[in-house]
Scaffold this motif. Structure first.
Motif, PDB file in Angstrom:
ATOM      1  N   ASP A 202     -22.644 -60.843  -4.966  1.00 43.03           N
ATOM      2  CA  ASP A 202     -23.045 -61.957  -5.837  1.00 43.03           C
ATOM      3  C   ASP A 202     -21.899 -62.964  -5.980  1.00 43.03           C
ATOM      4  O   ASP A 202     -20.748 -62.577  -6.191  1.00 43.03           O
ATOM      5  CB  ASP A 202     -23.442 -61.416  -7.229  1.00 43.03           C
ATOM      6  N   HIS A 203     -22.264 -64.235  -5.884  1.00 48.25           N
ATOM      7  CA  HIS A 203     -21.315 -65.344  -6.096  1.00 48.25           C
ATOM      8  C   HIS A 203     -20.018 -65.180  -5.310  1.00 48.25           C
ATOM      9  O   HIS A 203     -18.924 -65.431  -5.824  1.00 48.25           O
ATOM     10  CB  HIS A 203     -20.982 -65.477  -7.592  1.00 48.25           C
ATOM     11  N   PHE A 204     -20.146 -64.759  -4.073  1.00 50.29           N
ATOM     12  CA  PHE A 204     -18.941 -64.537  -3.293  1.00 50.29           C
ATOM     13  C   PHE A 204     -18.201 -65.847  -2.984  1.00 50.29           C
ATOM     14  O   PHE A 204     -16.980 -65.880  -2.829  1.00 50.29           O
ATOM     15  CB  PHE A 204     -19.287 -63.803  -1.994  1.00 50.29           C
ATOM     16  N   GLY A 216     -10.595 -63.470   0.047  1.00 51.45           N
ATOM     17  CA  GLY A 216     -12.008 -63.104   0.210  1.00 51.45           C
ATOM     18  C   GLY A 216     -12.164 -62.012   1.258  1.00 51.45           C
ATOM     19  O   GLY A 216     -12.908 -61.050   1.078  1.00 51.45           O
ATOM     20  N   ASP A 217     -11.393 -62.148   2.346  1.00 52.31           N
ATOM     21  CA  ASP A 217     -11.435 -61.128   3.411  1.00 52.31           C
ATOM     22  C   ASP A 217     -11.006 -59.770   2.872  1.00 52.31           C
ATOM     23  O   ASP A 217     -11.567 -58.743   3.233  1.00 52.31           O
ATOM     24  CB  ASP A 217     -10.491 -61.518   4.561  1.00 52.31           C
ATOM     25  N   GLU A 218     -10.001 -59.796   2.008  1.00 51.42           N
ATOM     26  CA  GLU A 218      -9.507 -58.525   1.469  1.00 51.42           C
ATOM     27  C   GLU A 218     -10.572 -57.841   0.603  1.00 51.42           C
ATOM     28  O   GLU A 218     -10.723 -56.627   0.612  1.00 51.42           O
ATOM     29  CB  GLU A 218      -8.236 -58.780   0.657  1.00 51.42           C
ATOM     30  N   GLY A 241     -23.745 -60.315   8.085  1.00 44.26           N
ATOM     31  CA  GLY A 241     -23.319 -61.714   8.074  1.00 44.26           C
ATOM     32  C   GLY A 241     -22.047 -61.727   7.266  1.00 44.26           C
ATOM     33  O   GLY A 241     -21.440 -60.672   7.057  1.00 44.26           O
ATOM     34  N   GLY A 242     -21.630 -62.895   6.786  1.00 42.06           N
ATOM     35  CA  GLY A 242     -20.396 -63.025   6.017  1.00 42.06           C
ATOM     36  C   GLY A 242     -20.252 -61.948   4.949  1.00 42.06           C
ATOM     37  O   GLY A 242     -19.446 -61.033   5.063  1.00 42.06           O
ATOM     38  N   GLU A 243     -21.053 -62.062   3.874  1.00 40.70           N
ATOM     39  CA  GLU A 243     -20.927 -61.121   2.756  1.00 40.70           C
ATOM     40  C   GLU A 243     -22.233 -60.335   2.588  1.00 40.70           C
ATOM     41  O   GLU A 243     -22.592 -59.952   1.493  1.00 40.70           O
ATOM     42  CB  GLU A 243     -20.547 -61.833   1.451  1.00 40.70           C
ATOM     43  N   GLU A 244     -22.883 -60.113   3.728  1.00 38.41           N
ATOM     44  CA  GLU A 244     -24.168 -59.426   3.725  1.00 38.41           C
ATOM     45  C   GLU A 244     -24.077 -58.170   4.599  1.00 38.41           C
ATOM     46  O   GLU A 244     -23.577 -58.234   5.719  1.00 38.41           O
ATOM     47  CB  GLU A 244     -25.218 -60.377   4.300  1.00 38.41           C
ATOM     48  N   ALA A 308     -34.225 -60.109  -5.992  1.00 40.87           N
ATOM     49  CA  ALA A 308     -33.088 -59.603  -6.783  1.00 40.87           C
ATOM     50  C   ALA A 308     -32.157 -60.748  -7.163  1.00 40.87           C
ATOM     51  O   ALA A 308     -31.702 -60.846  -8.312  1.00 40.87           O
ATOM     52  CB  ALA A 308     -32.333 -58.542  -5.989  1.00 40.87           C
ATOM     53  N   LYS A 309     -31.899 -61.652  -6.226  1.00 39.71           N
ATOM     54  CA  LYS A 309     -31.019 -62.800  -6.502  1.00 39.71           C
ATOM     55  C   LYS A 309     -31.680 -63.713  -7.539  1.00 39.71           C
ATOM     56  O   LYS A 309     -31.043 -64.146  -8.499  1.00 39.71           O
ATOM     57  CB  LYS A 309     -30.760 -63.606  -5.214  1.00 39.71           C
ATOM     58  N   ASN A 310     -32.970 -63.980  -7.337  1.00 39.62           N
ATOM     59  CA  ASN A 310     -33.668 -64.908  -8.224  1.00 39.62           C
ATOM     60  C   ASN A 310     -33.871 -64.366  -9.642  1.00 39.62           C
ATOM     61  O   ASN A 310     -34.028 -65.134 -10.588  1.00 39.62           O
ATOM     62  CB  ASN A 310     -35.044 -65.237  -7.638  1.00 39.62           C
ATOM     63  N   GLY A 312     -31.693 -62.902 -11.342  1.00 44.31           N
ATOM     64  CA  GLY A 312     -30.431 -62.873 -12.091  1.00 44.31           C
ATOM     65  C   GLY A 312     -29.307 -62.124 -11.400  1.00 44.31           C
ATOM     66  O   GLY A 312     -28.235 -61.975 -11.952  1.00 44.31           O
ATOM     67  N   ARG A 313     -29.522 -61.582 -10.202  1.00 46.90           N
ATOM     68  CA  ARG A 313     -28.497 -60.856  -9.423  1.00 46.90           C
ATOM     69  C   ARG A 313     -28.165 -59.493 -10.061  1.00 46.90           C
ATOM     70  O   ARG A 313     -28.716 -59.149 -11.086  1.00 46.90           O
ATOM     71  CB  ARG A 313     -27.227 -61.688  -9.242  1.00 46.90           C
ATOM     72  N   ASN A 314     -27.257 -58.768  -9.399  1.00 46.60           N
ATOM     73  CA  ASN A 314     -26.870 -57.419  -9.841  1.00 46.60           C
ATOM     74  C   ASN A 314     -28.100 -56.529 -10.044  1.00 46.60           C
ATOM     75  O   ASN A 314     -28.193 -55.791 -11.014  1.00 46.60           O
ATOM     76  CB  ASN A 314     -26.041 -57.514 -11.141  1.00 46.60           C
TER      77      ASN A 314
HETATM   78  N1  LIG Z   1     -13.495 -64.602   3.078  1.00 44.77           N
HETATM   79  C1  LIG Z   1     -14.605 -64.666   3.801  1.00 44.77           C
HETATM   80  N2  LIG Z   1     -15.666 -65.344   3.342  1.00 44.77           N
HETATM   81  C2  LIG Z   1     -16.782 -65.386   4.085  1.00 44.77           C
HETATM   82  C3  LIG Z   1     -16.872 -64.757   5.336  1.00 44.77           C
HETATM   83  N3  LIG Z   1     -18.114 -64.981   5.828  1.00 44.77           N
HETATM   84  C4  LIG Z   1     -18.777 -65.744   4.919  1.00 44.77           C
HETATM   85  N4  LIG Z   1     -17.971 -65.991   3.856  1.00 44.77           N
HETATM   86  C5  LIG Z   1     -18.253 -66.771   2.657  1.00 44.77           C
HETATM   87  O1  LIG Z   1     -19.260 -66.175   1.862  1.00 44.77           O
HETATM   88  C6  LIG Z   1     -19.769 -67.193   0.973  1.00 44.77           C
HETATM   89  C7  LIG Z   1     -21.260 -67.028   0.844  1.00 44.77           C
HETATM   90  O2  LIG Z   1     -21.716 -67.936  -0.091  1.00 44.77           O
HETATM   91  P1  LIG Z   1     -23.215 -68.117  -0.518  1.00 44.77           P
HETATM   92  O3  LIG Z   1     -24.112 -67.840   0.651  1.00 44.77           O
HETATM   93  O4  LIG Z   1     -23.314 -69.435  -1.198  1.00 44.77           O
HETATM   94  O5  LIG Z   1     -23.480 -66.944  -1.495  1.00 44.77           O
HETATM   95  P2  LIG Z   1     -22.782 -66.502  -2.853  1.00 44.77           P
HETATM   96  O6  LIG Z   1     -21.718 -67.423  -3.316  1.00 44.77           O
HETATM   97  O7  LIG Z   1     -22.350 -65.079  -2.659  1.00 44.77           O
HETATM   98  O8  LIG Z   1     -23.950 -66.579  -3.857  1.00 44.77           O
HETATM   99  P3  LIG Z   1     -25.196 -65.625  -4.041  1.00 44.77           P
HETATM  100  O9  LIG Z   1     -25.343 -64.823  -2.750  1.00 44.77           O
HETATM  101  O10 LIG Z   1     -26.364 -66.530  -4.253  1.00 44.77           O
HETATM  102  O11 LIG Z   1     -24.929 -64.755  -5.206  1.00 44.77           O
HETATM  103  C8  LIG Z   1     -19.346 -68.526   1.554  1.00 44.77           C
HETATM  104  O12 LIG Z   1     -18.322 -69.055   0.760  1.00 44.77           O
HETATM  105  C9  LIG Z   1     -18.796 -68.166   2.948  1.00 44.77           C
HETATM  106  O13 LIG Z   1     -17.749 -69.016   3.333  1.00 44.77           O
HETATM  107  C10 LIG Z   1     -15.718 -64.037   5.807  1.00 44.77           C
HETATM  108  O14 LIG Z   1     -15.689 -63.445   6.882  1.00 44.77           O
HETATM  109  N5  LIG Z   1     -14.620 -64.022   5.012  1.00 44.77           N
END
Ligand SMILES: Nc1nc2c(ncn2[C@@H]2O[C@H](COP(=O)(O)OP(=O)(O)OP(=O)(O)O)[C@@H](O)[C@H]2O)c(=O)[nH]1
Length: 339
Positions: A202-204, A216-218, A241-244, A308-310, A312-314
């Protein structure tokens, strides 16, 4: 012999996934060294507290019939295996019947990943050279496969391997689903199935925006390590994906998986993470039967995650709970970003 051996090496290096590579190594060892038993052990304690797994094994009985066994955790590994893993040295001992038991460490990037084990009557010096060479070929090729199957930052399985792993898993399930033995067992466990969960931080974006991408990577790395600690080694964890993240669970009941995921959310919000005070996760999960297309299961889990996101998350949402509830939050399929 040399020609056959070379052909086997060609076969070993033809594989494109770690599981088939393991089976191929053991069958080559079996073909050339005729052990009564051969196995591959993996040390999983680097990832979780689970310990040591016997990831594949092969046994030959007196009639020459071969029996394969699938992966299982070893509750109490014997001391020779532990000694081999701790010392990174080959351990060999002779039993009362004159059989030699041998444990050879598997070392990748200076770390012992596990051991190859075999029981033989006797190994000539040529056979010992062959065995060592096969183990080194396995190590080298495993390094290459690991690099292609795993995400560089977290070491989790990557998205590119998802299709192949899931196809393999569903085929195995279909096979056991149709086997007469399993049909009896299935009657008892009719409510069990595999599950796919999609997990998103959430809110990454805030973490990146506040502390920077490296921090963020850490956080991502720490979360991945916690996942590996928390879930079973048999559960497949992918960085999607990034934070998925996506996790595919072995067959179990809805109650069990829902409880497990809810506990995981609590476990994560109780953990200390670098930089952030608290990290929460949104989770969507869906049932996965051997007859499903993986893409549809991902879509279902993604819809549940969206809810889940819509909401309110968590939260942890089961797709089955939302399909009939005319939930306005579910987006039309076209709106879901998949690949
Ligand atoms: N540090 C880091 N950040 C990443 C990586 N891949 C994706 N991100 C970041 O993950 C974030 C994802 O943001 P959003 O999709 O807006 O989602 P969120 O802020 O987590 O918000 P919600 O999912 O709606 O709760 C973005 O800032 C991307 O840049 C990565 O490998 N490393």
């Amino acid at each position: 012999m040399q020609k056959d051996l070379l052909n086997s090496v060609v076969k070993i290096t033809k594989h494109r996934d770690v599981d088939s590579l393991e089976l191929s190594l053991l069958s080559t060892i079996s073909e050339f060294l005729s052990p009564s038993e051969a196995a591959l052990y993996k040390d999983l304690s680097r990832f979780n507290s689970a310990g040591i797994e016997k990831s594949a094994s092969i046994e030959t009985d007196k009639t020459g019939a071969i029996k394969w066994s699938s992966r299982k955790m070893i509750a109490t590994p014997n001391k020779e295996l532990l000694c081999c893993i701790e010392s990174a040295c080959t351990i060999s001992l002779q039993d009362k019947q004159g059989n030699e038991k041998r444990w050879i460490p598997v070392i990748i990037d200076d770390q012992v990943m596990g051991a190859v084990y075999l029981v033989v009557k006797h190994l000539t010096s040529t056979e010992q050279v062959t065995l060592n060479a096969l183990c080194r070929i396995y190590e080298n090729y495993l390094t290459i496969l690991n690099e292609s199957e795993r995400d560089k930052l977290t070491g989790l399985l990557n998205r590119q391997t998802f299709d192949r792993k899931i196809k393999q898993l569903l085929e195995d399930q279909l096979h056991s689903h149709n086997s007469p033995l399993e049909k009896g067992v299935r009657n008892k466990h009719y409510d069990e199935s595999s599950w796919l969960a999609m997990i998103d931080i959430d809110h990454f974006k805030k973490v990146n925006d506040t502390y920077g991408h490296v921090c963020g990577d850490e956080v991502l790395l720490t979360l991945s390590q916690r996942m590996q600690q928390y879930f079973r080694s048999s559960d497949l964890i992918f960085r999607f994906g990034g934070e998925e993240f996506v996790i595919v669970f072995e067959p179990t009941t809805l109650l069990h998986i829902a409880t497990k995921l809810a506990h995981f959310q609590d476990f994560i919000s109780d953990q200390k993470f670098p930089f952030v005070e608290e990290l929460t996760l949104s989770i969507g999960f869906a049932r996965m039967s051997p007859y499903d297309f993986p893409i549809s299961v991902i879509e279902n889990a993604d819809k549940a995650l969206y809810v889940a996101k819509n909401n309110g998350r968590n939260q942890c949402v089961y797709y089955g709970d939302i399909i009939n509830s005319e939930n306005e939050n579910i987006p039309p399929t076209n709106d879901i970003e998949l690949f």
